[in-house]
Design a protein around this motif. Structure first.
Motif, PDB file in Angstrom:
ATOM      1  N   ASP A   3      41.958  20.688  31.220  1.00  0.00           N
ATOM      2  CA  ASP A   3      41.764  20.936  29.799  1.00  0.00           C
ATOM      3  C   ASP A   3      42.707  22.008  29.271  1.00  0.00           C
ATOM      4  O   ASP A   3      43.230  21.908  28.159  1.00  0.00           O
ATOM      5  CB  ASP A   3      40.309  21.348  29.538  1.00  0.00           C
ATOM      6  CG  ASP A   3      39.341  20.178  29.692  1.00  0.00           C
ATOM      7  OD1 ASP A   3      39.802  19.025  29.657  1.00  0.00           O
ATOM      8  OD2 ASP A   3      38.136  20.434  29.860  1.00  0.00           O
ATOM      9  N   TRP A   4      42.943  23.043  30.082  1.00  0.00           N
ATOM     10  CA  TRP A   4      43.780  24.147  29.616  1.00  0.00           C
ATOM     11  C   TRP A   4      45.225  23.723  29.399  1.00  0.00           C
ATOM     12  O   TRP A   4      45.960  24.336  28.626  1.00  0.00           O
ATOM     13  CB  TRP A   4      43.738  25.318  30.599  1.00  0.00           C
ATOM     14  CG  TRP A   4      44.264  25.008  31.973  1.00  0.00           C
ATOM     15  CD1 TRP A   4      43.549  24.574  33.053  1.00  0.00           C
ATOM     16  CD2 TRP A   4      45.628  25.086  32.408  1.00  0.00           C
ATOM     17  NE1 TRP A   4      44.371  24.376  34.133  1.00  0.00           N
ATOM     18  CE2 TRP A   4      45.654  24.686  33.769  1.00  0.00           C
ATOM     19  CE3 TRP A   4      46.824  25.455  31.787  1.00  0.00           C
ATOM     20  CZ2 TRP A   4      46.837  24.647  34.516  1.00  0.00           C
ATOM     21  CZ3 TRP A   4      47.996  25.416  32.525  1.00  0.00           C
ATOM     22  CH2 TRP A   4      47.995  25.017  33.880  1.00  0.00           C
ATOM     23  N   PHE A 230      49.605  27.278  39.530  1.00  0.00           N
ATOM     24  CA  PHE A 230      48.738  28.455  39.580  1.00  0.00           C
ATOM     25  C   PHE A 230      49.235  29.542  38.629  1.00  0.00           C
ATOM     26  O   PHE A 230      48.465  30.103  37.838  1.00  0.00           O
ATOM     27  CB  PHE A 230      48.660  28.998  41.003  1.00  0.00           C
ATOM     28  CG  PHE A 230      47.976  30.333  41.093  1.00  0.00           C
ATOM     29  CD1 PHE A 230      46.602  30.444  40.899  1.00  0.00           C
ATOM     30  CD2 PHE A 230      48.707  31.480  41.347  1.00  0.00           C
ATOM     31  CE1 PHE A 230      45.973  31.683  40.962  1.00  0.00           C
ATOM     32  CE2 PHE A 230      48.090  32.720  41.412  1.00  0.00           C
ATOM     33  CZ  PHE A 230      46.715  32.828  41.216  1.00  0.00           C
ATOM     34  N   LEU A 231      50.537  29.831  38.669  1.00  0.00           N
ATOM     35  CA  LEU A 231      51.081  30.900  37.825  1.00  0.00           C
ATOM     36  C   LEU A 231      51.049  30.546  36.344  1.00  0.00           C
ATOM     37  O   LEU A 231      51.028  31.428  35.488  1.00  0.00           O
ATOM     38  CB  LEU A 231      52.512  31.235  38.254  1.00  0.00           C
ATOM     39  CG  LEU A 231      52.653  31.959  39.588  1.00  0.00           C
ATOM     40  CD1 LEU A 231      54.124  32.121  39.956  1.00  0.00           C
ATOM     41  CD2 LEU A 231      51.961  33.328  39.546  1.00  0.00           C
ATOM     42  N   ALA A 232      51.047  29.246  36.035  1.00  0.00           N
ATOM     43  CA  ALA A 232      50.970  28.823  34.635  1.00  0.00           C
ATOM     44  C   ALA A 232      49.546  28.778  34.114  1.00  0.00           C
ATOM     45  O   ALA A 232      49.329  28.732  32.900  1.00  0.00           O
ATOM     46  CB  ALA A 232      51.608  27.442  34.484  1.00  0.00           C
ATOM     47  N   SER A 233      48.585  28.807  35.003  1.00  0.00           N
ATOM     48  CA  SER A 233      47.187  28.549  34.639  1.00  0.00           C
ATOM     49  C   SER A 233      46.429  29.818  34.288  1.00  0.00           C
ATOM     50  O   SER A 233      46.866  30.936  34.597  1.00  0.00           O
ATOM     51  CB  SER A 233      46.478  27.854  35.803  1.00  0.00           C
ATOM     52  OG  SER A 233      46.167  28.799  36.820  1.00  0.00           O
ATOM     53  N   PRO A 234      45.254  29.680  33.682  1.00  0.00           N
ATOM     54  CA  PRO A 234      44.405  30.839  33.407  1.00  0.00           C
ATOM     55  C   PRO A 234      43.964  31.572  34.670  1.00  0.00           C
ATOM     56  O   PRO A 234      43.570  32.736  34.601  1.00  0.00           O
ATOM     57  CB  PRO A 234      43.198  30.216  32.686  1.00  0.00           C
ATOM     58  CG  PRO A 234      43.707  28.953  32.097  1.00  0.00           C
ATOM     59  CD  PRO A 234      44.711  28.441  33.088  1.00  0.00           C
ATOM     60  N   SER A 235      44.034  30.918  35.823  1.00  0.00           N
ATOM     61  CA  SER A 235      43.634  31.564  37.081  1.00  0.00           C
ATOM     62  C   SER A 235      44.520  32.764  37.417  1.00  0.00           C
ATOM     63  O   SER A 235      44.111  33.641  38.176  1.00  0.00           O
ATOM     64  CB  SER A 235      43.687  30.563  38.237  1.00  0.00           C
ATOM     65  OG  SER A 235      42.769  29.515  38.038  1.00  0.00           O
ATOM     66  N   SER A 236      45.744  32.810  36.865  1.00  0.00           N
ATOM     67  CA  SER A 236      46.647  33.933  37.131  1.00  0.00           C
ATOM     68  C   SER A 236      46.816  34.815  35.898  1.00  0.00           C
ATOM     69  O   SER A 236      47.833  35.490  35.744  1.00  0.00           O
ATOM     70  CB  SER A 236      48.014  33.420  37.580  1.00  0.00           C
ATOM     71  OG  SER A 236      48.650  32.712  36.530  1.00  0.00           O
ATOM     72  N   SER A 237      45.816  34.825  35.034  1.00  0.00           N
ATOM     73  CA  SER A 237      45.938  35.493  33.733  1.00  0.00           C
ATOM     74  C   SER A 237      46.157  37.002  33.831  1.00  0.00           C
ATOM     75  O   SER A 237      46.600  37.616  32.855  1.00  0.00           O
ATOM     76  CB  SER A 237      44.699  35.214  32.874  1.00  0.00           C
ATOM     77  OG  SER A 237      43.536  35.715  33.505  1.00  0.00           O
ATOM     78  N   TYR A 238      45.869  37.597  34.990  1.00  0.00           N
ATOM     79  CA  TYR A 238      46.093  39.038  35.147  1.00  0.00           C
ATOM     80  C   TYR A 238      47.287  39.316  36.055  1.00  0.00           C
ATOM     81  O   TYR A 238      47.400  40.383  36.644  1.00  0.00           O
ATOM     82  CB  TYR A 238      44.837  39.723  35.697  1.00  0.00           C
ATOM     83  CG  TYR A 238      44.802  41.212  35.451  1.00  0.00           C
ATOM     84  CD1 TYR A 238      44.961  41.736  34.180  1.00  0.00           C
ATOM     85  CD2 TYR A 238      44.606  42.114  36.510  1.00  0.00           C
ATOM     86  CE1 TYR A 238      44.940  43.101  33.958  1.00  0.00           C
ATOM     87  CE2 TYR A 238      44.576  43.475  36.298  1.00  0.00           C
ATOM     88  CZ  TYR A 238      44.751  43.967  35.019  1.00  0.00           C
ATOM     89  OH  TYR A 238      44.715  45.334  34.803  1.00  0.00           O
ATOM     90  N   MET A 239      48.199  38.358  36.150  1.00  0.00           N
ATOM     91  CA  MET A 239      49.401  38.522  36.966  1.00  0.00           C
ATOM     92  C   MET A 239      50.646  38.484  36.082  1.00  0.00           C
ATOM     93  O   MET A 239      50.830  37.560  35.297  1.00  0.00           O
ATOM     94  CB  MET A 239      49.515  37.401  38.003  1.00  0.00           C
ATOM     95  CG  MET A 239      48.488  37.459  39.104  1.00  0.00           C
ATOM     96  SD  MET A 239      48.660  36.063  40.269  1.00  0.00           S
ATOM     97  CE  MET A 239      50.273  36.409  40.982  1.00  0.00           C
TER      98      MET A 239
END
Length: 254
Positions: A3-4, A230-239
């Motif tokens: 969805d994101w 992973f780096l494009a996704s919300p999962s890495s939002s604090y990276m």
């Protein structure tokens, strides 16, 4: 489809073949619309875009340009064409790269300029051109670096210098473009053996390289694409300013 990712647009340089194609495939599968940049492989890129468009209509588009010539103007044109297609840009993946040997005794000014322009100058000026659009979408940039940019590996000397400088570029841009835009990098190791001089990448070289790789295997384009997702996704939002090494542990004892 995630969805994101479903309304987002990515520009992938060198996206028509090898690792770039794997990255564009993964982004498209996740829901992105993809702008596939190519240079000499335009026919392959167009065929690839047609394949993606057959899966989801009007979701893949090709732009072309030599990133070692008229670099600033070429970068601005590519971003302009990419953003005009769907009216936005959420992700820039600086994947296009030149890779060849440059022993000190025979290295030339032309080789230096080719490697620096494609591997360093182009990613920087693509980021410059893309940054206003990425700020609007709170997007991100992912630079494809290399473990050879972290530790010396002659005679890939000028290549290594260009990748080391791209690592520092990434870290500086992470500061300059924050907090709206995140900028990270990936350092592959032996991922899809490069098309380089056969006398360097022969069987003995490959066996020696793998003997010092803890996972004792060659990586795939899909391994790198997973890290991009992973780096494009919300999962890495604090990276931001961070690195993922896709090298099977090779960087531990280069």
């Amino acid at each position: 489809m995630e969805d994101w990712a479903s309304s987002r647009v990515a520009l992938v340089t060198g996206g028509g073949r090898r690792v770039g194609k794997a990255i564009a495939t993964a982004l498209h599968k996740s829901g992105y619309k993809v702008v596939i940049h190519c240079n000499s492989s335009k026919d392959a890129a167009l065929e690839f875009a047609n394949e993606l468009n057959s899966q989801r209509s009007d979701t893949a588009f090709v732009v072309s340009g030599d990133l070692s010539k008229d670099v600033v103007d070429t970068c601005r044109r590519l971003v302009k064409e990419a953003t005009e297609k769907w009216g936005r840009l959420d992700l820039l993946v600086n994947n296009a790269s030149l890779f060849f040997l440059t022993p000190l005794d025979t290295a030339t000014d032309q080789q230096w300029n080719q490697l620096m322009d494609t591997n360093l100058k182009a990613p920087y000026f693509l980021a410059q051109a893309a940054s206003p659009h990425l700020r609007k979408t709170k997007g991100s940039i992912i630079n494809m670096c290399d473990i050879i940019g972290e530790q010396a590996s002659p005679p890939l000397t000028i290549y290594g210098i260009s990748k080391a400088a791209l690592i520092m570029t990434t870290k500086n841009l992470a500061i300059e473009l924050g907090p709206e835009v995140r900028v990270n990098y990936i350092c592959p190791g032996a991922v899809m053996w490069p098309e380089v001089e056969k006398e360097h990448h022969d069987d003995s070289f490959r066996n020696e390289w793998l003997s010092r790789t803890p996972l004792n295997a060659i990586g795939t384009g899909e391994n790198v694409a997973d890290a991009v997702l992973f780096l494009a996704s919300p999962s890495s939002s604090y990276m931001t300013g961070s690195c993922i090494r896709i090298c099977g542990g090779r960087s531990l004892r280069l």
